[in-house]
Design a protein around this motif. Structure first.
Motif, PDB file in Angstrom:
ATOM      1  N   ILE A 152      16.420   0.541 -24.956  1.00  0.00           N
ATOM      2  CA  ILE A 152      17.867   0.633 -25.196  1.00  0.00           C
ATOM      3  C   ILE A 152      18.449   1.790 -24.393  1.00  0.00           C
ATOM      4  O   ILE A 152      19.594   1.716 -23.916  1.00  0.00           O
ATOM      5  N   GLY A 153      17.656   2.838 -24.206  1.00  0.00           N
ATOM      6  CA  GLY A 153      18.112   4.013 -23.472  1.00  0.00           C
ATOM      7  C   GLY A 153      18.439   3.743 -22.025  1.00  0.00           C
ATOM      8  O   GLY A 153      19.028   4.599 -21.351  1.00  0.00           O
ATOM      9  N   ASN A 154      18.075   2.553 -21.508  1.00  0.00           N
ATOM     10  CA  ASN A 154      18.460   2.208 -20.143  1.00  0.00           C
ATOM     11  C   ASN A 154      19.967   2.238 -19.963  1.00  0.00           C
ATOM     12  O   ASN A 154      20.467   2.422 -18.845  1.00  0.00           O
ATOM     13  N   LEU A 155      20.708   2.030 -21.055  1.00  0.00           N
ATOM     14  CA  LEU A 155      22.166   2.113 -20.981  1.00  0.00           C
ATOM     15  C   LEU A 155      22.608   3.505 -20.552  1.00  0.00           C
ATOM     16  O   LEU A 155      23.699   3.677 -19.998  1.00  0.00           O
ATOM     17  N   ASN A 208      16.955  -4.996 -22.974  1.00  0.00           N
ATOM     18  CA  ASN A 208      17.916  -4.243 -23.781  1.00  0.00           C
ATOM     19  C   ASN A 208      18.478  -5.148 -24.862  1.00  0.00           C
ATOM     20  O   ASN A 208      18.321  -6.371 -24.811  1.00  0.00           O
ATOM     21  N   LEU A 209      19.130  -4.532 -25.832  1.00  0.00           N
ATOM     22  CA  LEU A 209      19.808  -5.302 -26.872  1.00  0.00           C
ATOM     23  C   LEU A 209      21.259  -5.566 -26.517  1.00  0.00           C
ATOM     24  O   LEU A 209      21.919  -6.390 -27.161  1.00  0.00           O
ATOM     25  N   PHE A 210      21.754  -4.883 -25.485  1.00  0.00           N
ATOM     26  CA  PHE A 210      23.159  -5.016 -25.107  1.00  0.00           C
ATOM     27  C   PHE A 210      23.286  -5.044 -23.588  1.00  0.00           C
ATOM     28  O   PHE A 210      22.505  -4.392 -22.890  1.00  0.00           O
ATOM     29  N   PRO A 211      24.262  -5.779 -23.058  1.00  0.00           N
ATOM     30  CA  PRO A 211      24.537  -5.678 -21.619  1.00  0.00           C
ATOM     31  C   PRO A 211      25.061  -4.283 -21.289  1.00  0.00           C
ATOM     32  O   PRO A 211      25.568  -3.569 -22.153  1.00  0.00           O
TER      33      PRO A 211
END
Length: 546
Positions: free
Chosen positions: A143-146, A188-191
């Protein structure tokens, strides 16, 4: 120290990884790779134009009713040169990824510089139960890729501290976090900003066959969510069953030996102001999500059965043409998500910063946005040359000609489409060992691969998804990855003798299993024809009679 440096130099020269490192170091900067490709493209376009290379256009019809011809065009022709020189500013500013990425980064820059990303990751990992420490680190890392760079700088060293505090080997925490942040780069969980970047390049490639195709930043949402939950047990298993037993029992302390002060220590507890900042950021996020729902759904009309309306006319983010499918009606909503992420990041970052004390006034917000644009300086240079390469490739029509011939070759080979997509993942993973930039690789591959797969009835979203799987899996084993030396530094804080070969050997099992699981997931996804995201399917039907 001299002996240590000498040993490390020897390590650099050993085996296949040493070969990869030496070969990669000889490659020029990606900017110059595109410059050289532009020169090669110009020469090839002239030669193919002389040879009269041509194919039948797959969708366009000639005036006589037959298929239209697609002929190779020399970029040295008068019309082509005029276009390339006169419209140079428009070619650059009209490059689809450019606007998408800059808009999202305006917001992400505020959230990152205010400290929202780093604090959120620290809070998430610190509160993880000991039994679920590895999967918690891996999930937060993906998720931290955001948060882009913040995930490397904050989460990876923090994972080492958290593991050591739990009596586990800190190197295992570092490798698990590195595998999640970099190996699971697209999961990820989000775009996020990566979706905006890659789909912008995809859109640039699609216009060769479908000029009306519109980018949907959520076009891979379901796929990257599934990738997250596929990669999570892989990283968990490799960390607990392969890497940590190999490292042995940790007998050191709970902190590395050279933490300078509490302000720089990622393991330092959150202050009351930081905790309050996170709560206020969450309120801001909920407010933005609620706003987008209101702009997409006429709740008054929904409650009254159409007797009354909130807007007295069209809903802002909904195309209410009853002849269109629900997916087509939601196109304005999908297209607005780039703006939505920018606003969400700005307001959430501002809410956090104003509470935590990292933002004093509106001028700080402006400075953070300006700082984010300064950080994009290299990308702007790269985007200029990438835009020119793509424009020349499209202008010469060699991309479309290559795509048609490639699609014909795949049909003649009899390879099933799921296997073709699996091979694309593998090819991308190998190429990633030498060219690390996700945008640079996709700008090189997309002009051929996207239309070629469209001709095989594979959607642009599926082509992008397959590319993303291969792009991440091998990040963690190539010394050419820009954060590889930084991760090595983090590891050496705990184990000074930990070398380049040690880090590489620790990451190879992650890379191997992430690549295998990613290929299998891609093949199964295509075989089952599962939706990739809202309004995005695996299959694609070319528009006819253009």
């Amino acid at each position: 120290m001299a002996n240590e440096n000498t040993a490390e130099t020897v390590e650099h020269q050993k085996g296949i990884l040493g070969l990869i490192e030496r070969a990669g170091n000889r490659l020029p900067d990606p900017v110059f790779i595109f410059l050289y490709l532009i020169i090669v493209m110009a020469v090839v376009s002239q030669v193919t134009a002389w040879l009269g290379l041509a194919v039948d256009h797959p969708t366009r019809v000639a005036p006589d009713g037959g298929p239209a011809q697609v002929e190779a065009i020399s970029v040295f022709s008068a019309a082509a040169l005029q276009h390339l020189l006169v419209e140079m500013p428009e070619i650059f500013t009209g490059f689809h990824p450019l606007g998408y990425v800059l808009v999202v980064m305006l917001g992400a820059g505020v959230a990152e510089r205010a400290g929202l990303f780093g604090t959120a990751m620290r809070a998430s990992v610190r509160n993880a139960p000991a039994l679920l420490l590895t999967p918690a680190v891996a999930l937060i890392a993906m998720i931290g890729n955001l948060a882009a760079d913040a995930a490397y700088v904050v989460l990876i060293p923090l994972a080492g501290v958290i593991f050591a505090a739990a009596g586990r080997h800190p190197i295992a925490g570092i490798t698990a976090a590195f595998a999640g942040v970099s190996g699971g780069f697209s999961a990820n969980l989000f775009p996020g900003q990566l979706d905006a970047l890659l789909f912008g390049i995809t859109e640039e490639a699609v216009i060769q066959l479908a000029p009306d195709w519109t980018m949907n930043i959520a076009g891979n949402w379901y796929f990257i969510m599934a990738m997250t939950f596929v990669f999570l047990p892989v990283i968990w298993f490799v960390t607990d069953r392969i890497i940590e037993p190999r490292l042995g029992r940790w007998t050191g302390g709970a902190t590395p030996g050279d933490v300078d002060d509490a302000d720089d220590d990622p393991s330092a507890p959150l202050t009351d102001r930081q905790k309050a900042g996170l709560r206020n950021a969450l309120v801001a996020i909920i407010a933005v999500v609620a706003l987008w729902l209101v702009l997409t759904i006429d709740f008054v009309a929904l409650v009254t059965g159409g007797a009354a309306s909130m807007y007295g006319g069209d809903v802002p983010l909904l195309n209410e043409d009853p002849t269109l499918s629900l997916t087509q009606q939601l196109v304005p909503f999908f297209s607005s998500l780039v703006a939505g992420f920018m606003i969400l990041f700005i307001l959430a970052g501002w809410a956090y910063g104003a509470t935590a004390g990292t933002i004093k006034n509106h001028r700080d917000v402006v400075e953070m946005m300006a700082g984010a644009m300064k950080d994009m300086g290299y990308y702007l240079v790269l985007a200029f040359f990438a835009a020119y390469f793509v424009e020349m490739f499209n202008l010469s029509q060699l991309g479309l000609i290559s795509a048609v011939n490639g699609a014909d070759a795949i049909r003649d080979s009899g390879l099933p489409l799921p296997l073709v997509l699996g091979l694309l993942v593998l090819f991308t993973g190998v190429l990633n060992l030498f060219v690390g930039s996700a945008s640079a690789k996709w700008a090189l591959l997309a002009p051929v691969l996207v239309p070629m797969l469209m001709l095989l009835s594979v959607s642009p979203e599926m082509a992008t998804a397959a590319y993303r799987v291969g792009d991440g899996a091998t990040n963690i084993i190539t010394p050419l990855m820009v954060y590889f030396p930084l991760v090595l530094v983090f590891a050496r804080r705990w184990v000074p003798s930990f070398g380049l070969g040690s880090l590489t050997a620790s990451m190879v099992p992650y890379s191997m299993w992430l690549l295998i699981s990613g290929i299998l997931m891609t093949i199964i996804w295509v075989y089952l024809g599962l939706p990739l995201g809202p309004g995005a399917s695996v299959a694609y039907e070319l528009p006819q009679g253009m």
